[in-house]
Design a protein around this motif. Sequence first.
Motif, PDB file in Angstrom:
ATOM      1  N   HIS A 162       0.753  -1.192   0.117  1.00  0.00           N
ATOM      2  CA  HIS A 162       0.024  -0.106  -0.065  1.00  0.00           C
ATOM      3  C   HIS A 162       0.707   1.223   0.094  1.00  0.00           C
ATOM      4  CE1 HIS A 162       0.769  -0.491   4.210  1.00  0.00           C
ATOM      5  NE2 HIS A 162       0.409   0.547   4.443  1.00  0.00           N
ATOM      6  N   GLY A 163       0.237   2.211  -0.062  1.00  0.00           N
ATOM      7  CA  GLY A 163       1.088   3.534  -0.308  1.00  0.00           C
ATOM      8  C   GLY A 163       1.410   4.427   0.770  1.00  0.00           C
ATOM      9  N   HIS A 164       1.101   3.974   2.189  1.00  0.00           N
ATOM     10  CA  HIS A 164       1.601   4.963   3.201  1.00  0.00           C
ATOM     11  C   HIS A 164       3.078   5.032   3.469  1.00  0.00           C
ATOM     12  CE1 HIS A 164      -2.255   4.025   5.951  1.00  0.00           C
ATOM     13  NE2 HIS A 164      -2.398   5.124   5.178  1.00  0.00           N
ATOM     14  N   PHE A 165       3.420   6.254   3.849  1.00  0.00           N
ATOM     15  CA  PHE A 165       4.579   6.745   3.822  1.00  0.00           C
ATOM     16  C   PHE A 165       5.637   5.700   4.205  1.00  0.00           C
ATOM     17  CE2 PHE A 165       3.835   7.653   8.099  1.00  0.00           C
ATOM     18  CZ  PHE A 165       5.044   7.584   8.936  1.00  0.00           C
ATOM     19  N   ASP A 166       5.181   5.098   5.590  1.00  0.00           N
ATOM     20  CA  ASP A 166       6.230   4.170   6.115  1.00  0.00           C
ATOM     21  C   ASP A 166       6.439   3.060   5.290  1.00  0.00           C
ATOM     22  OD1 ASP A 166       3.301   3.737   6.943  1.00  0.00           O
ATOM     23  OD2 ASP A 166       4.154   2.176   8.338  1.00  0.00           O
ATOM     24  N   HIS A 167       6.097   2.754   4.110  1.00  0.00           N
ATOM     25  CA  HIS A 167       6.205   1.573   3.239  1.00  0.00           C
ATOM     26  C   HIS A 167       6.963   1.613   2.052  1.00  0.00           C
ATOM     27  CE1 HIS A 167       3.878  -1.412   5.725  1.00  0.00           C
ATOM     28  NE2 HIS A 167       3.175  -0.405   6.196  1.00  0.00           N
ATOM     29  N   ILE A 168       7.096   3.243   1.785  1.00  0.00           N
ATOM     30  CA  ILE A 168       7.434   3.544   0.306  1.00  0.00           C
ATOM     31  C   ILE A 168       8.647   4.461   0.439  1.00  0.00           C
ATOM     32  CG2 ILE A 168       5.131   3.147  -0.541  1.00  0.00           C
ATOM     33  CD1 ILE A 168       5.047   6.207  -0.519  1.00  0.00           C
ATOM     34  N   MET A 169       9.328   4.509   1.607  1.00  0.00           N
ATOM     35  CA  MET A 169      10.164   5.878   1.427  1.00  0.00           C
ATOM     36  C   MET A 169      11.519   5.679   0.962  1.00  0.00           C
ATOM     37  SD  MET A 169       9.825   7.580   5.385  1.00  0.00           S
ATOM     38  CE  MET A 169       9.997   6.264   6.617  1.00  0.00           C
ATOM     39  N   ALA A 170      11.855   4.507   0.623  1.00  0.00           N
ATOM     40  CA  ALA A 170      13.092   4.012  -0.342  1.00  0.00           C
ATOM     41  C   ALA A 170      12.834   3.748  -1.416  1.00  0.00           C
ATOM     42  CB  ALA A 170      13.988   3.115   0.530  1.00  0.00           C
ATOM     43  N   ALA A 171      11.639   3.515  -1.980  1.00  0.00           N
ATOM     44  CA  ALA A 171      11.337   3.100  -3.237  1.00  0.00           C
ATOM     45  C   ALA A 171      11.916   3.467  -4.171  1.00  0.00           C
ATOM     46  CB  ALA A 171       9.670   3.080  -3.493  1.00  0.00           C
ATOM     47  N   ASP A 172      11.847   4.834  -4.292  1.00  0.00           N
ATOM     48  CA  ASP A 172      12.446   5.571  -5.663  1.00  0.00           C
ATOM     49  C   ASP A 172      13.867   5.414  -5.578  1.00  0.00           C
ATOM     50  OD1 ASP A 172      10.127   6.648  -6.769  1.00  0.00           O
ATOM     51  OD2 ASP A 172      10.313   8.648  -5.758  1.00  0.00           O
ATOM     52  N   ASP A 173      14.617   5.365  -4.192  1.00  0.00           N
ATOM     53  CA  ASP A 173      16.062   5.183  -4.190  1.00  0.00           C
ATOM     54  C   ASP A 173      16.550   3.510  -5.000  1.00  0.00           C
ATOM     55  OD1 ASP A 173      16.762   7.583  -3.517  1.00  0.00           O
ATOM     56  OD2 ASP A 173      16.676   7.192  -1.359  1.00  0.00           O
ATOM     57  N   VAL A 174      15.753   2.826  -4.387  1.00  0.00           N
ATOM     58  CA  VAL A 174      16.036   1.646  -4.775  1.00  0.00           C
ATOM     59  C   VAL A 174      15.597   1.096  -6.159  1.00  0.00           C
ATOM     60  CG1 VAL A 174      15.549  -0.906  -4.198  1.00  0.00           C
ATOM     61  CG2 VAL A 174      15.672   0.699  -2.393  1.00  0.00           C
ATOM     62  N   ARG A 175      14.553   1.704  -6.645  1.00  0.00           N
ATOM     63  CA  ARG A 175      14.308   1.682  -7.927  1.00  0.00           C
ATOM     64  C   ARG A 175      15.259   2.118  -9.104  1.00  0.00           C
ATOM     65  NH1 ARG A 175       8.363   3.845  -9.985  1.00  0.00           N
ATOM     66  NH2 ARG A 175       9.191   5.395  -8.555  1.00  0.00           N
ATOM     67  N   GLU A 176      15.861   3.330  -8.815  1.00  0.00           N
ATOM     68  CA  GLU A 176      16.885   3.903  -9.256  1.00  0.00           C
ATOM     69  C   GLU A 176      18.127   3.090  -9.456  1.00  0.00           C
ATOM     70  OE1 GLU A 176      19.156   8.256  -9.906  1.00  0.00           O
ATOM     71  OE2 GLU A 176      17.646   7.983  -8.585  1.00  0.00           O
ATOM     72  N   LYS A 177      18.711   2.728  -8.230  1.00  0.00           N
ATOM     73  CA  LYS A 177      19.663   1.909  -8.149  1.00  0.00           C
ATOM     74  C   LYS A 177      19.725   0.523  -9.111  1.00  0.00           C
ATOM     75  CE  LYS A 177      23.600  -0.081  -6.261  1.00  0.00           C
ATOM     76  NZ  LYS A 177      24.900   0.616  -6.489  1.00  0.00           N
ATOM     77  N   TYR A 178      18.762  -0.198  -9.081  1.00  0.00           N
ATOM     78  CA  TYR A 178      18.762  -1.322  -9.571  1.00  0.00           C
ATOM     79  C   TYR A 178      17.750  -1.381 -10.760  1.00  0.00           C
ATOM     80  CZ  TYR A 178      20.513  -3.090  -5.085  1.00  0.00           C
ATOM     81  OH  TYR A 178      21.333  -3.049  -4.162  1.00  0.00           O
ATOM     82  N   ASP A 179      17.516  -0.432 -11.306  1.00  0.00           N
ATOM     83  CA  ASP A 179      16.411  -0.146 -12.495  1.00  0.00           C
ATOM     84  C   ASP A 179      15.530  -1.164 -12.618  1.00  0.00           C
ATOM     85  OD1 ASP A 179      16.122   0.677 -15.135  1.00  0.00           O
ATOM     86  OD2 ASP A 179      17.627  -0.509 -16.170  1.00  0.00           O
ATOM     87  N   VAL A 180      14.623  -1.312 -11.893  1.00  0.00           N
ATOM     88  CA  VAL A 180      13.480  -2.202 -11.959  1.00  0.00           C
ATOM     89  C   VAL A 180      12.237  -1.434 -11.844  1.00  0.00           C
ATOM     90  CG1 VAL A 180      14.920  -4.236 -10.735  1.00  0.00           C
ATOM     91  CG2 VAL A 180      13.883  -2.496  -9.227  1.00  0.00           C
ATOM     92  N   ASN A 181      11.166  -2.383 -11.936  1.00  0.00           N
ATOM     93  CA  ASN A 181       9.681  -1.611 -11.857  1.00  0.00           C
ATOM     94  C   ASN A 181       9.220  -1.522 -10.261  1.00  0.00           C
ATOM     95  OD1 ASN A 181       9.355  -0.905 -14.521  1.00  0.00           O
ATOM     96  ND2 ASN A 181       8.738  -2.965 -15.017  1.00  0.00           N
ATOM     97  N   VAL A 182       8.332  -0.790 -10.092  1.00  0.00           N
ATOM     98  CA  VAL A 182       7.521  -0.436  -8.851  1.00  0.00           C
ATOM     99  C   VAL A 182       6.274  -1.157  -9.175  1.00  0.00           C
ATOM    100  CG1 VAL A 182       6.480   0.551  -7.058  1.00  0.00           C
ATOM    101  CG2 VAL A 182       9.169   1.197  -7.693  1.00  0.00           C
ATOM    102  N   TYR A 183       5.752  -2.001  -8.361  1.00  0.00           N
ATOM    103  CA  TYR A 183       4.137  -2.686  -8.837  1.00  0.00           C
ATOM    104  C   TYR A 183       3.282  -2.175  -7.567  1.00  0.00           C
ATOM    105  CZ  TYR A 183       6.652  -5.674 -11.985  1.00  0.00           C
ATOM    106  OH  TYR A 183       7.333  -6.157 -13.109  1.00  0.00           O
TER     107      TYR A 183
END
Length: 208
Positions: free
Chosen positions: A57-78
């Motif tokens: 889900h989208g609450h802040f405490d579950h997503i704060m590192a999403a963009d950093d990790v996505r950029e680092k490993y070049d993967v999709n967020v679902y």
Amino acid sequence: MYRIDSRILGMVGTNCYLLCNEDIKECVLIDPADRADEIRKMIDESGCELKGILLTHGHFDHIMAADDVREKYDVNVYASCDEKNTLEQPHINLGESYGMNLSVKADVWHNDGDVLKLAGFDIEALHTPGHTEGGTCYYIKDIGVLFSGDTLFCGSVGRTDFPGGSMSAIVRSIKDKIMVLPDDTKVYPGHGEGTSVGYERVNNPFLV
């Protein structure tokens, strides 16, 4: 063979999970809560290649590192197609309450019942609204594992007093989507200790 690594991260102790397929050395990340550095360390030490990021889900405490990790490993967020507003709007994802202008856009918006083929797993997206409008549990039938986010906890259910929350909806979601799974299904929640479907069926006071 599979392995589940985890970290408890962030100001409210959120569980971040790494589901690893040891046979093909690939993995999937569930709920990149915070501390991108700690998550990167977990991924790198696993010896597996990251293939995707799943958001329950989208609450802040579950997503704060999403963009950093996505950029680092070049993967999709679902994420659920019903969770767009929560993910993208800081006043709904509660980040604003903690001084954060936090907004995350998914690369893949899934529908209820979609099967995501990642890291050699067939991962079924079970939409379970109630905590948020587009809350999702991820079920891997072949290994008997469910990542329940903030929908189902050991002996409890997710809060329903946030935007988009509904007690009747969350109880209905759990009964209709989770309690129909085998009793020995292992449940990995967004906070606290793990449990099983069978244990919750008998002991969860919200489900009687």
